[in-house]
Design an enzyme around this catalytic site. Sequence first.
Site, PDB file in Angstrom:
ATOM      1  N   ARG A   5      50.123  63.732  -5.815  1.00  0.00           N
ATOM      2  CA  ARG A   5      48.864  62.691  -5.419  1.00  0.00           C
ATOM      3  C   ARG A   5      48.707  61.598  -5.092  1.00  0.00           C
ATOM      4  NH1 ARG A   5      46.283  64.874 -11.167  1.00  0.00           N
ATOM      5  NH2 ARG A   5      44.391  64.728  -9.747  1.00  0.00           N
ATOM      6  N   PRO A   6      48.769  61.892  -3.440  1.00  0.00           N
ATOM      7  CA  PRO A   6      48.377  60.473  -2.601  1.00  0.00           C
ATOM      8  C   PRO A   6      47.242  59.751  -2.896  1.00  0.00           C
ATOM      9  CG  PRO A   6      48.582  62.305  -1.595  1.00  0.00           C
ATOM     10  CD  PRO A   6      48.400  62.808  -2.731  1.00  0.00           C
ATOM     11  N   ILE A   7      47.172  58.283  -2.390  1.00  0.00           N
ATOM     12  CA  ILE A   7      45.924  57.861  -1.995  1.00  0.00           C
ATOM     13  C   ILE A   7      45.635  57.162  -0.881  1.00  0.00           C
ATOM     14  CG2 ILE A   7      45.710  57.190  -4.489  1.00  0.00           C
ATOM     15  CD1 ILE A   7      46.679  54.279  -4.319  1.00  0.00           C
ATOM     16  N   ASP A   8      46.717  57.592  -0.157  1.00  0.00           N
ATOM     17  CA  ASP A   8      46.423  56.728   1.414  1.00  0.00           C
ATOM     18  C   ASP A   8      44.434  57.179   2.128  1.00  0.00           C
ATOM     19  OD1 ASP A   8      46.917  60.061   1.394  1.00  0.00           O
ATOM     20  OD2 ASP A   8      45.924  60.371   2.981  1.00  0.00           O
ATOM     21  N   GLN A   9      44.000  58.326   1.559  1.00  0.00           N
ATOM     22  CA  GLN A   9      42.609  57.979   1.895  1.00  0.00           C
ATOM     23  C   GLN A   9      41.762  57.040   1.282  1.00  0.00           C
ATOM     24  OE1 GLN A   9      41.261  60.550   4.588  1.00  0.00           O
ATOM     25  NE2 GLN A   9      44.195  60.782   4.412  1.00  0.00           N
ATOM     26  N   ASP A  43      40.455  73.244 -10.844  1.00  0.00           N
ATOM     27  CA  ASP A  43      40.998  73.067 -12.472  1.00  0.00           C
ATOM     28  C   ASP A  43      40.555  74.385 -12.896  1.00  0.00           C
ATOM     29  OD1 ASP A  43      39.023  69.553 -12.104  1.00  0.00           O
ATOM     30  OD2 ASP A  43      41.445  70.639 -11.261  1.00  0.00           O
ATOM     31  N   ILE A 100      45.019  73.620  -2.942  1.00  0.00           N
ATOM     32  CA  ILE A 100      44.790  71.214  -3.200  1.00  0.00           C
ATOM     33  C   ILE A 100      45.384  70.854  -3.580  1.00  0.00           C
ATOM     34  CG2 ILE A 100      43.587  69.833  -4.548  1.00  0.00           C
ATOM     35  CD1 ILE A 100      41.339  72.482  -2.789  1.00  0.00           C
ATOM     36  N   ARG A 158      45.303  58.280 -14.230  1.00  0.00           N
ATOM     37  CA  ARG A 158      45.407  57.408 -12.833  1.00  0.00           C
ATOM     38  C   ARG A 158      44.163  57.445 -12.454  1.00  0.00           C
ATOM     39  NH1 ARG A 158      46.861  60.450  -8.512  1.00  0.00           N
ATOM     40  NH2 ARG A 158      45.595  60.361  -7.395  1.00  0.00           N
ATOM     41  N   ARG A 212      43.654  65.418 -24.066  1.00  0.00           N
ATOM     42  CA  ARG A 212      42.508  64.608 -22.763  1.00  0.00           C
ATOM     43  C   ARG A 212      41.365  65.122 -21.785  1.00  0.00           C
ATOM     44  NH1 ARG A 212      46.669  63.208 -18.216  1.00  0.00           N
ATOM     45  NH2 ARG A 212      45.049  62.545 -17.142  1.00  0.00           N
ATOM     46  N   CYS A 232      51.618  63.233 -11.091  1.00  0.00           N
ATOM     47  CA  CYS A 232      51.538  63.883 -12.409  1.00  0.00           C
ATOM     48  C   CYS A 232      51.754  65.316 -12.513  1.00  0.00           C
ATOM     49  CB  CYS A 232      50.302  63.849 -12.625  1.00  0.00           C
ATOM     50  SG  CYS A 232      48.750  65.325 -11.668  1.00  0.00           S
ATOM     51  N   LYS A 287      33.931  65.568 -17.717  1.00  0.00           N
ATOM     52  CA  LYS A 287      35.314  63.842 -18.098  1.00  0.00           C
ATOM     53  C   LYS A 287      35.559  63.364 -16.619  1.00  0.00           C
ATOM     54  CE  LYS A 287      39.305  65.496 -17.515  1.00  0.00           C
ATOM     55  NZ  LYS A 287      40.323  64.865 -16.209  1.00  0.00           N
ATOM     56  N   ASN A 288      35.431  64.524 -15.616  1.00  0.00           N
ATOM     57  CA  ASN A 288      35.288  63.797 -14.526  1.00  0.00           C
ATOM     58  C   ASN A 288      34.414  63.032 -13.813  1.00  0.00           C
ATOM     59  OD1 ASN A 288      37.943  64.251 -14.620  1.00  0.00           O
ATOM     60  ND2 ASN A 288      38.214  65.871 -13.092  1.00  0.00           N
TER      61      ASN A 288
HETATM   62  C1  EPZ Z   1      40.010  64.933  -9.257  1.00  0.00           C
HETATM   63  O1  EPZ Z   1      41.081  64.369  -8.687  1.00  0.00           O
HETATM   64  C2  EPZ Z   1      39.972  65.548 -10.490  1.00  0.00           C
HETATM   65  N1  EPZ Z   1      40.024  64.062 -11.398  1.00  0.00           N
HETATM   66  C3  EPZ Z   1      40.800  66.369 -10.340  1.00  0.00           C
HETATM   67  O2  EPZ Z   1      40.558  66.860 -12.133  1.00  0.00           O
HETATM   68  C4  EPZ Z   1      40.505  67.422 -10.381  1.00  0.00           C
HETATM   69  O3  EPZ Z   1      41.232  68.334  -9.702  1.00  0.00           O
HETATM   70  C5  EPZ Z   1      41.028  66.803  -8.446  1.00  0.00           C
HETATM   71  O4  EPZ Z   1      39.365  65.990  -7.581  1.00  0.00           O
HETATM   72  C6  EPZ Z   1      40.004  68.253  -7.396  1.00  0.00           C
HETATM   73  O5  EPZ Z   1      39.025  68.861  -7.457  1.00  0.00           O
HETATM   74  C7  EPZ Z   1      39.070  63.464 -11.890  1.00  0.00           C
HETATM   75  O6  EPZ Z   1      37.978  63.643 -11.028  1.00  0.00           O
HETATM   76  C8  EPZ Z   1      39.770  62.866 -12.616  1.00  0.00           C
HETATM   77  P1  EPZ Z   1      41.320  64.804  -5.000  1.00  0.00           P
HETATM   78  P2  EPZ Z   1      41.607  63.575  -6.999  1.00  0.00           P
HETATM   79  O7  EPZ Z   1      41.747  63.633  -4.429  1.00  0.00           O
HETATM   80  O8  EPZ Z   1      40.453  62.985  -6.846  1.00  0.00           O
HETATM   81  C9  EPZ Z   1      44.636  65.235  -1.394  1.00  0.00           C
HETATM   82  C10 EPZ Z   1      41.713  67.435 -13.747  1.00  0.00           C
HETATM   83  O9  EPZ Z   1      42.150  68.408 -14.785  1.00  0.00           O
HETATM   84  N2  EPZ Z   1      45.209  63.727  -1.240  1.00  0.00           N
HETATM   85  O10 EPZ Z   1      39.807  65.499  -4.750  1.00  0.00           O
HETATM   86  O11 EPZ Z   1      43.044  62.984  -7.546  1.00  0.00           O
HETATM   87  C11 EPZ Z   1      45.934  65.611  -2.567  1.00  0.00           C
HETATM   88  O12 EPZ Z   1      46.651  65.599  -2.548  1.00  0.00           O
HETATM   89  C12 EPZ Z   1      41.418  66.949 -12.348  1.00  0.00           C
HETATM   90  O13 EPZ Z   1      40.376  67.582 -14.667  1.00  0.00           O
HETATM   91  C13 EPZ Z   1      45.377  63.113  -0.695  1.00  0.00           C
HETATM   92  O14 EPZ Z   1      45.684  63.339   0.626  1.00  0.00           O
HETATM   93  O15 EPZ Z   1      42.082  65.147  -6.487  1.00  0.00           O
HETATM   94  C14 EPZ Z   1      44.797  66.906  -3.516  1.00  0.00           C
HETATM   95  O16 EPZ Z   1      45.464  67.411  -2.387  1.00  0.00           O
HETATM   96  C15 EPZ Z   1      43.083  67.162 -11.370  1.00  0.00           C
HETATM   97  N3  EPZ Z   1      44.732  62.073  -0.284  1.00  0.00           N
HETATM   98  C16 EPZ Z   1      43.157  67.159  -2.817  1.00  0.00           C
HETATM   99  O17 EPZ Z   1      43.376  65.949  -1.566  1.00  0.00           O
HETATM  100  C17 EPZ Z   1      44.124  60.552  -0.752  1.00  0.00           C
HETATM  101  O18 EPZ Z   1      44.256  59.762  -0.615  1.00  0.00           O
HETATM  102  C18 EPZ Z   1      42.250  66.509  -3.468  1.00  0.00           C
HETATM  103  O19 EPZ Z   1      42.060  66.250  -4.363  1.00  0.00           O
HETATM  104  C19 EPZ Z   1      43.701  61.858  -2.186  1.00  0.00           C
HETATM  105  C20 EPZ Z   1      44.356  62.914  -2.113  1.00  0.00           C
END
Ligand code: EPZ
Length: 430
Positions: free
Chosen positions: A122-126, A305, A327, A93, A397, A117, A22-23
Site C-alpha cells: 500500500r504505497p502512497i508515492d502517487q 474488493d 491490484i 489507513r 470494519r 496491511c 464505507k469507502n
Molecule cells: C481503496 O484503497 C479502498 N480503500 C480499497 O478497499 C480498495 O481495494 C482500493 O481502493 C482499490 O479499489 C478505501 O477506499 C478506504 P488504491 P486505496 O490507491 O485507495 C497502488 C476495502 O476492502 N498505489 O486504489 O489504498 C496500490 O499499491 C479496501 O474496503 C501506488 O502504487 O487503493 C495498489 O496496487 C481494501 N501508489 C493500487 O495502486 C500510491 O500512491 C490501487 O490502490 C497509491 C496506490
Amino acid sequence: MEQYVIKGGNPLVGEVKIGGAKNAALAILAAAIMTDETVYIDNLPDVRDINVLLQAIEGIGAVVERINRHTVKINGSMIRDINIEYEYIKKIRASYYLLGALLGKYKKAEVALPGGCNIGSRPIDQHIKGFRALGAEVKIEHGLIIAEAEELTGNHIYLDVVTVGATINIMMVAALAKGNTIIENAAKEPHVVDVANFLNSMGANIKGAGTDVIRIKGVEKLHKTEYSIIPDQIEAGTFMFAAAATKGDVTVKNVIPKHLEATTAKLLEIGCEVEEFDDAVRVVASKPLQHTHVKTLPYPGYPTDMQPQIAVTLGLSQGTSIVTESIFENRFKYVDELARMGGDIKVEGNTAIINGVQKYTGARVSAPDLRAGAALVIAGLAAEGITVVDDIVYIQRGYECFEEKLKALGAQIQKVSNESEIQKFTLKVG
Ligand code: EPZ
C-alpha cells in the site's frame, strides 16, 4: 476475540437493505472538515472504520455530533491541530485522507505514515507526487508525512498508477488551490464520483469525476452542505455472491445497479439469474454453478474488493476457474483457510487456479482481512456442518450488522465470544 459460528446448508432467501459505501464515507468525512461551516452527512455505514475516523476528526478539534447511527454533523471551524496520530492511522489507513483535507484547507498537515496491511504494501508515492505538483513541500520524518505549502497552485498531474486514494486526496487539495488542476489517469470508482459530488455541493468546481480525466478549478473556500452517501457496492456484491454460493434467492435493495455491472456480469456467467430494478438487484441460483475466469481491475473492471467472494463461490462451481488479482500483491490469504474447509485452490503468483468441489465442510478458520473474512463466512454458509470464523473484528470494519442481515435471510449464524457459546449454538441447531 469475537467469532461467528455458522451452521451451513440453508439457501439464503429474501431481501436485504444495503448501507452507505464505507469507502466513499471515509473520504467524505475527511473532506467535511474543509469548511468552517456545518456539514450534515447521512447514510453513513455504522462500521468500525467510520467510527475510528470520526474519533480522529474529533481528536484534532472538529466538533462531531452523531445525530443517529447513520447521520453525523461536523463543524471544522475549531480545528486546532493538523497532526493525525499514529494510533488512528494504525487502525485505518484511510485516515490519510485527512492529509489532503488539512493540506488543502490549512496548507499544512502531518499524518503518520500508513503501514502496509494484510493485502499488500500500500504505497502512497502517487499521493505525494500530486501534493508536490500542487506546490507542497512533502517530507517523511520520524514516521510522519509532513506536507506544507506557501501557496497551492493548480497543475497538470499524470498518475503513474490508477489509484483511488491518490485521486481523491489530490482532488481535495486541488479544490482549494489557486487555478486549474487536471488529474490524468484518474480512478473512476463510484466513490471517487461521490467525493467529487460532495465537494461540489460545498462549492468546489470539479468536473469529469468518473472518467480518467478530472478537471478542478480551485475556489477560495468551501461552505456548508447536507449530503447522503451512495450505497455500498461491495456490501451489495458480497450478499449477491452469498446468494449464489448457497443456491439462494436474494434481492439486495437500496443499490445503484450500474455500480454492480461487473459483479452482475460474472454472476450471469456462472449460471445465476440476475434481475435488475431501479434500486435493487435480485440474484437467483437454481442451477449448478459453472466455472469462469476473472481478473480484478480498476473500475469499471471487476473490483478487487470482490475477489475473495467470487473465488469462494467458484470453489463450489463445476470445472476449473482462474482468478487473477492485478491490484494487490497479497490478497489470497483466505486460500489456506478455505483448504481447511475442503477448498481446492492453488495460488501461483497473482493467480489462483480453482478446481470446483462438490461441497465445503465446516471447520475453524480465521479472517485474514476484511473481504477475505466476509468470503469465509460465505463459505461457512454454504458448507456442510459447523464453521467458526475467528478474528471477525476485520469483518466488522466494513459490514454493519452482518450476522443480523444474514439471519434475516435464513442463515444460521451467531456472534459468539467463547467455547461454551459455540457449544450452545451447536446443540441448538442440532
Ligand atoms: C481503496 O484503497 C479502498 N480503500 C480499497 O478497499 C480498495 O481495494 C482500493 O481502493 C482499490 O479499489 C478505501 O477506499 C478506504 P488504491 P486505496 O490507491 O485507495 C497502488 C476495502 O476492502 N498505489 O486504489 O489504498 C496500490 O499499491 C479496501 O474496503 C501506488 O502504487 O487503493 C495498489 O496496487 C481494501 N501508489 C493500487 O495502486 C500510491 O500512491 C490501487 O490502490 C497509491 C496506490
